[in-house]
Structure formats: C-alpha cells, structure tokens
Scaffold this motif. Structure first.
Motif, PDB file in Angstrom:
ATOM      1  N   GLN A 257     -34.450   7.310  35.315  1.00 31.68           N
ATOM      2  CA  GLN A 257     -33.427   6.938  36.645  1.00 31.68           C
ATOM      3  C   GLN A 257     -32.357   7.831  36.563  1.00 31.68           C
ATOM      4  O   GLN A 257     -31.822   7.901  37.606  1.00 31.68           O
ATOM      5  CB  GLN A 257     -33.093   5.505  36.373  1.00 31.68           C
ATOM      6  CG  GLN A 257     -32.438   5.048  34.992  1.00 31.68           C
ATOM      7  CD  GLN A 257     -31.907   3.703  35.003  1.00 31.68           C
ATOM      8  OE1 GLN A 257     -32.523   2.954  35.947  1.00 31.68           O
ATOM      9  NE2 GLN A 257     -31.392   3.347  33.817  1.00 31.68           N
ATOM     10  N   ASN A 258     -31.831   8.611  35.586  1.00 29.98           N
ATOM     11  CA  ASN A 258     -30.659   9.316  35.678  1.00 29.98           C
ATOM     12  C   ASN A 258     -30.870  10.566  35.897  1.00 29.98           C
ATOM     13  O   ASN A 258     -29.950  11.401  36.123  1.00 29.98           O
ATOM     14  CB  ASN A 258     -30.299   9.221  34.267  1.00 29.98           C
ATOM     15  CG  ASN A 258     -29.235   8.017  33.902  1.00 29.98           C
ATOM     16  OD1 ASN A 258     -28.988   7.075  34.714  1.00 29.98           O
ATOM     17  ND2 ASN A 258     -29.679   7.391  32.614  1.00 29.98           N
ATOM     18  N   GLN A 259     -32.428  11.110  35.930  1.00 27.34           N
ATOM     19  CA  GLN A 259     -32.773  12.332  36.208  1.00 27.34           C
ATOM     20  C   GLN A 259     -32.263  12.920  37.728  1.00 27.34           C
ATOM     21  O   GLN A 259     -31.809  14.128  37.837  1.00 27.34           O
ATOM     22  CB  GLN A 259     -34.343  12.633  36.277  1.00 27.34           C
ATOM     23  CG  GLN A 259     -34.616  12.542  34.677  1.00 27.34           C
ATOM     24  CD  GLN A 259     -34.130  13.586  33.740  1.00 27.34           C
ATOM     25  OE1 GLN A 259     -34.162  14.814  34.293  1.00 27.34           O
ATOM     26  NE2 GLN A 259     -33.648  13.262  32.573  1.00 27.34           N
ATOM     27  N   GLY A 260     -32.184  12.105  38.515  1.00 25.92           N
ATOM     28  CA  GLY A 260     -31.753  12.382  39.975  1.00 25.92           C
ATOM     29  C   GLY A 260     -30.333  12.214  40.386  1.00 25.92           C
ATOM     30  O   GLY A 260     -29.927  12.404  41.296  1.00 25.92           O
ATOM     31  N   SER A 261     -29.379  11.809  39.243  1.00 25.23           N
ATOM     32  CA  SER A 261     -28.180  11.533  39.363  1.00 25.23           C
ATOM     33  C   SER A 261     -27.524  13.035  39.862  1.00 25.23           C
ATOM     34  O   SER A 261     -27.806  14.076  39.479  1.00 25.23           O
ATOM     35  CB  SER A 261     -27.445  11.027  38.391  1.00 25.23           C
ATOM     36  OG  SER A 261     -27.352  11.651  37.396  1.00 25.23           O
TER      37      SER A 261
ATOM     38  N   ASN B  28     -26.336  14.454  36.513  1.00 27.61           N
ATOM     39  CA  ASN B  28     -27.291  15.127  35.834  1.00 27.61           C
ATOM     40  C   ASN B  28     -27.533  16.716  36.609  1.00 27.61           C
ATOM     41  O   ASN B  28     -27.771  17.852  36.271  1.00 27.61           O
ATOM     42  CB  ASN B  28     -28.456  14.536  35.996  1.00 27.61           C
ATOM     43  CG  ASN B  28     -29.632  15.061  35.133  1.00 27.61           C
ATOM     44  OD1 ASN B  28     -29.487  15.392  34.109  1.00 27.61           O
ATOM     45  ND2 ASN B  28     -30.711  15.436  35.839  1.00 27.61           N
ATOM     46  N   ILE B  29     -27.631  16.471  38.196  1.00 22.35           N
ATOM     47  CA  ILE B  29     -27.796  17.944  38.888  1.00 22.35           C
ATOM     48  C   ILE B  29     -26.908  18.817  38.631  1.00 22.35           C
ATOM     49  O   ILE B  29     -26.908  19.929  38.478  1.00 22.35           O
ATOM     50  CB  ILE B  29     -27.869  17.468  40.077  1.00 22.35           C
ATOM     51  CG1 ILE B  29     -29.522  16.828  40.350  1.00 22.35           C
ATOM     52  CG2 ILE B  29     -28.190  18.750  41.123  1.00 22.35           C
ATOM     53  CD1 ILE B  29     -29.671  16.202  41.753  1.00 22.35           C
TER      54      ILE B  29
ATOM     55  N   SER C  57     -25.034  18.874  35.994  1.00 25.77           N
ATOM     56  CA  SER C  57     -25.062  19.599  34.673  1.00 25.77           C
ATOM     57  C   SER C  57     -26.330  20.789  34.704  1.00 25.77           C
ATOM     58  O   SER C  57     -25.980  21.828  34.028  1.00 25.77           O
ATOM     59  CB  SER C  57     -25.312  18.435  33.773  1.00 25.77           C
ATOM     60  OG  SER C  57     -25.653  18.875  32.228  1.00 25.77           O
ATOM     61  N   LEU C  58     -27.268  20.290  35.517  1.00 21.19           N
ATOM     62  CA  LEU C  58     -28.656  21.466  35.405  1.00 21.19           C
ATOM     63  C   LEU C  58     -27.997  22.442  36.072  1.00 21.19           C
ATOM     64  O   LEU C  58     -28.305  23.672  35.571  1.00 21.19           O
ATOM     65  CB  LEU C  58     -29.723  20.585  36.035  1.00 21.19           C
ATOM     66  CG  LEU C  58     -30.300  19.632  35.221  1.00 21.19           C
ATOM     67  CD1 LEU C  58     -31.350  18.828  36.246  1.00 21.19           C
ATOM     68  CD2 LEU C  58     -31.092  20.044  33.852  1.00 21.19           C
ATOM     69  N   THR C  59     -27.130  22.353  37.088  1.00 19.18           N
ATOM     70  CA  THR C  59     -26.604  23.409  37.950  1.00 19.18           C
ATOM     71  C   THR C  59     -25.757  24.608  37.132  1.00 19.18           C
ATOM     72  O   THR C  59     -25.786  25.657  37.075  1.00 19.18           O
ATOM     73  CB  THR C  59     -25.778  23.088  39.231  1.00 19.18           C
ATOM     74  OG1 THR C  59     -26.628  22.334  40.112  1.00 19.18           O
ATOM     75  CG2 THR C  59     -25.070  24.190  39.907  1.00 19.18           C
ATOM     76  N   ALA C  60     -24.948  23.863  36.429  1.00 18.28           N
ATOM     77  CA  ALA C  60     -24.274  24.511  35.459  1.00 18.28           C
ATOM     78  C   ALA C  60     -24.662  25.157  34.536  1.00 18.28           C
ATOM     79  O   ALA C  60     -24.614  26.671  34.164  1.00 18.28           O
ATOM     80  CB  ALA C  60     -23.102  23.790  34.732  1.00 18.28           C
ATOM     81  N   ALA C  61     -25.821  24.913  34.150  1.00 17.45           N
ATOM     82  CA  ALA C  61     -26.818  25.484  32.885  1.00 17.45           C
ATOM     83  C   ALA C  61     -27.413  26.704  33.783  1.00 17.45           C
ATOM     84  O   ALA C  61     -27.645  27.898  33.071  1.00 17.45           O
ATOM     85  CB  ALA C  61     -28.079  24.443  32.415  1.00 17.45           C
TER      86      ALA C  61
ATOM     87  N   THR D 161     -37.269  19.076  39.487  1.00 18.31           N
ATOM     88  CA  THR D 161     -37.616  17.902  39.273  1.00 18.31           C
ATOM     89  C   THR D 161     -36.365  16.785  39.583  1.00 18.31           C
ATOM     90  O   THR D 161     -37.103  15.575  40.249  1.00 18.31           O
ATOM     91  CB  THR D 161     -38.326  17.630  37.865  1.00 18.31           C
ATOM     92  OG1 THR D 161     -37.231  17.738  36.930  1.00 18.31           O
ATOM     93  CG2 THR D 161     -39.457  18.548  37.848  1.00 18.31           C
ATOM     94  N   ALA D 162     -35.407  17.067  39.324  1.00 11.93           N
ATOM     95  CA  ALA D 162     -34.329  16.125  39.469  1.00 11.93           C
ATOM     96  C   ALA D 162     -34.259  16.003  41.062  1.00 11.93           C
ATOM     97  O   ALA D 162     -33.668  15.131  41.349  1.00 11.93           O
ATOM     98  CB  ALA D 162     -32.894  16.739  38.865  1.00 11.93           C
ATOM     99  N   TYR D 163     -34.088  17.282  41.876  1.00 11.91           N
ATOM    100  CA  TYR D 163     -33.929  17.158  43.033  1.00 11.91           C
ATOM    101  C   TYR D 163     -35.017  16.344  43.626  1.00 11.91           C
ATOM    102  O   TYR D 163     -34.817  15.465  44.624  1.00 11.91           O
ATOM    103  CB  TYR D 163     -33.871  18.507  43.588  1.00 11.91           C
ATOM    104  CG  TYR D 163     -32.685  19.294  43.766  1.00 11.91           C
ATOM    105  CD1 TYR D 163     -31.174  18.480  44.181  1.00 11.91           C
ATOM    106  CD2 TYR D 163     -32.402  20.681  43.436  1.00 11.91           C
ATOM    107  CE1 TYR D 163     -30.258  19.097  44.185  1.00 11.91           C
ATOM    108  CE2 TYR D 163     -31.351  21.173  43.415  1.00 11.91           C
ATOM    109  CZ  TYR D 163     -30.235  20.408  43.794  1.00 11.91           C
ATOM    110  OH  TYR D 163     -28.998  21.135  44.087  1.00 11.91           O
TER     111      TYR D 163
END
Length: 287
Positions: free
Chosen positions: A48-52, A55-56, A58-62, A78-80
């Motif tokens: 449930q937190n993957q699409g937050s 989280n996005i 954080s993934l963008t920073a990576a 996948t998060a989007y």
C-alpha cells in the motif's frame, strides 16, 4: 476490486525484491451450469505504500543519483502504476527498456499497464518480447495467456498457461486460468483439479473457490458447490456473482427463501447483474 479481479505480478529483477502477485479478472457469472467470464481491467497492486508520493519521491531521488539504471525506472514505474498514474508508468518502463532492451520484467510490467489502459495488442507484444528475451519467464506466459483468454483465443491461452505450468510455476493464476478454460470446454473434473491447485497456492483468494463450486455444481455435487461458494463469500462478500452462485444451489435444493435472499443480495450489490435479476424474477414468478 479484489485481487482476483486484477492481474498484477509486478516484477523487478528476479530474486531482488518487489513482487506483488494478484490475479486476473476472472469473475464467474453462473447461469444454471454454465459460466461466463466478465473480466474487468487489471490494476497494478503493490504494498500500500508503494504508490505514495513519499515513496515515489524517494525513487526519483535514486534515479537522479543513477540516471542510467534501468532497474530504478522499472521500480518507479510500478509505483506510478500503483498510484494510477499510467502515463508516468509507461514513460518509466519505456525509459528502462531504452536503457536495457533486454529487460524482460520491464516489458512484462509495461504489458500490465497496456492492458490497464485498454491496449491488449500492445500488451501481447510486450509479453512476447519478454518471452523472446527469456523463454523460461513463466509470469509472462501467464500474463499473455490471460490476454488471449479474455479475447476468446482459448487455444493460444491454454498453450501459454500450459507452458507456465510446465516451467513449474507457483503462480496460482496459471492453474486458475487453465481451470476456467477446462470449465468452458465442459471438462469439469480437470477444472476442479486446477482450481484446487490454485487454492493450495493462494488460499486467501476467493475466485478459485467460486470457480471450483461452479464445476462441482455442473457435476451435480451441490454439497461441495455450496461449501465453495460459502468459502468465496467468507473471503469477499461484496461480489454479486458469489451470492448468485450460492442462491442457485439453494434454489436447486428447494430452499426458496434462502435463494431469494441471496439473489436479492447479489442484485443489491450489482443491480445490473443478470443472473441475480433473472433468479429473482424466476422465484417470484413461482410464488
């Protein structure tokens, strides 16, 4: 939607993390002893937190730190998808594939989104690309098989599900979907075996119980059919077809009042669900 109304196996590279299995849209509409698949669109399901947004971000920073890492775009895609931002998901999967054209999971994930937005032909192309890269990629066979099944290309679908099973998949969708095809063909004992296998692999999904109940009822086994419909309802009591299936058993058993209550519940959940409205009309006409 329950997980079985969706097909979503969101893949990272194997053995490295995020895998969220859900199930293909397989709602069974039972009329007498026949079934009709009425699938909905699928949706990517993750934690449930993957699409937050957090989280996005954080993934963008990576990704900003490693802009040429295809894996990063695949994960953010996948998060989007989980957040319902399908265009952004497609863009990320496109970028992952551009960086690494031999990334089967990115093709399979993009296929999920293509199906979500009503592009089944593109979904088949992407699943096929994933399979060409990795002929032993069982999840891609399951995904492509379900696209074929929903398009009534049953021979192609059966071939893909069988291939996934031959590859020793533990994905319950392969068995459930093959069971549906056996059911359509009237091979109810084989269907029951496949539904039972699906249940053994994922006991918390209601659809294989309902599917198995349909085949039990087709074979005249009302006791086991009712037990399975009750099990499906225990797992998800918001599905009109489960209530209607239960009602049909009660109707066969001559329990008119119970049948009316169950058909009524189905019609309340979905006023346009024809097996429920037909069942009510039939029983009220007998009053």
């Amino acid at each position: 939607m329950t997980s079985w109304q969706t097909e979503a196996r969101v893949e990272k590279r194997r053995g490295r993390g995020i895998r969220a299995a859900a199930w293909a849209g397989l709602a069974l509409a039972l009329s007498a002893c026949t079934t009709a698949g009425t699938p909905s669109v699928e949706a990517i399901r993750l934690d449930q937190n993957q699409g937050s947004e957090q989280n996005i971000a954080s993934l963008t920073a990576a990704i900003d730190a490693a802009p040429n890492d295809a894996e990063g775009y695949n994960v953010r895609g996948t998060a989007y998808g989980r957040a319902g931002n399908y265009q952004a998901a497609l863009a990320d999967f496109d970028r992952a594939i551009q960086i690494n054209p031999n990334f089967p999971q990115a093709y399979a994930n993009r296929a999920l989104v293509q199906r979500q937005i009503g592009q089944p032909l593109k979904a088949v192309e992407d699943y096929s690309a994933a399979i060409q890269i990795d002929p032993n990629y069982a999840a891609a066979y399951v995904g492509r098989g379900n696209v074929y099944r929903l398009a009534n290309q049953n021979a192609d679908a059966l071939r893909d599900f069988q291939r996934a099973i031959d590859l020793k998949t533990t994905d319950p969708r392969a068995f459930h979907n093959r069971g549906l095809l056996y059911q359509i063909d009237g091979q109810h004992r084989q269907a029951i075996e496949d539904f039972s296998t699906a249940i053994s692999l994922e006991a918390s999904a209601p659809e294989p119980y309902s599917g198995r109940g349909v085949s039990y009822l087709a074979l005249g086994d009302e006791e086991n059919a009712l037990a399975d419909f009750n099990a499906a309802l225990k797992l998800d009591d918001r599905r009109a077809e489960f209530w209607a299936n239960q009602a049909l058993v009660y109707e066969r058993q001559g329990q008119r009042d119970r049948a009316v209550r169950s058909f009524s519940r189905a019609a309340q959940i979905d006023p346009k669900y024809k097996p429920a409205t037909d069942g009510l009309a039939r029983l009220r006409g007998q009053a």
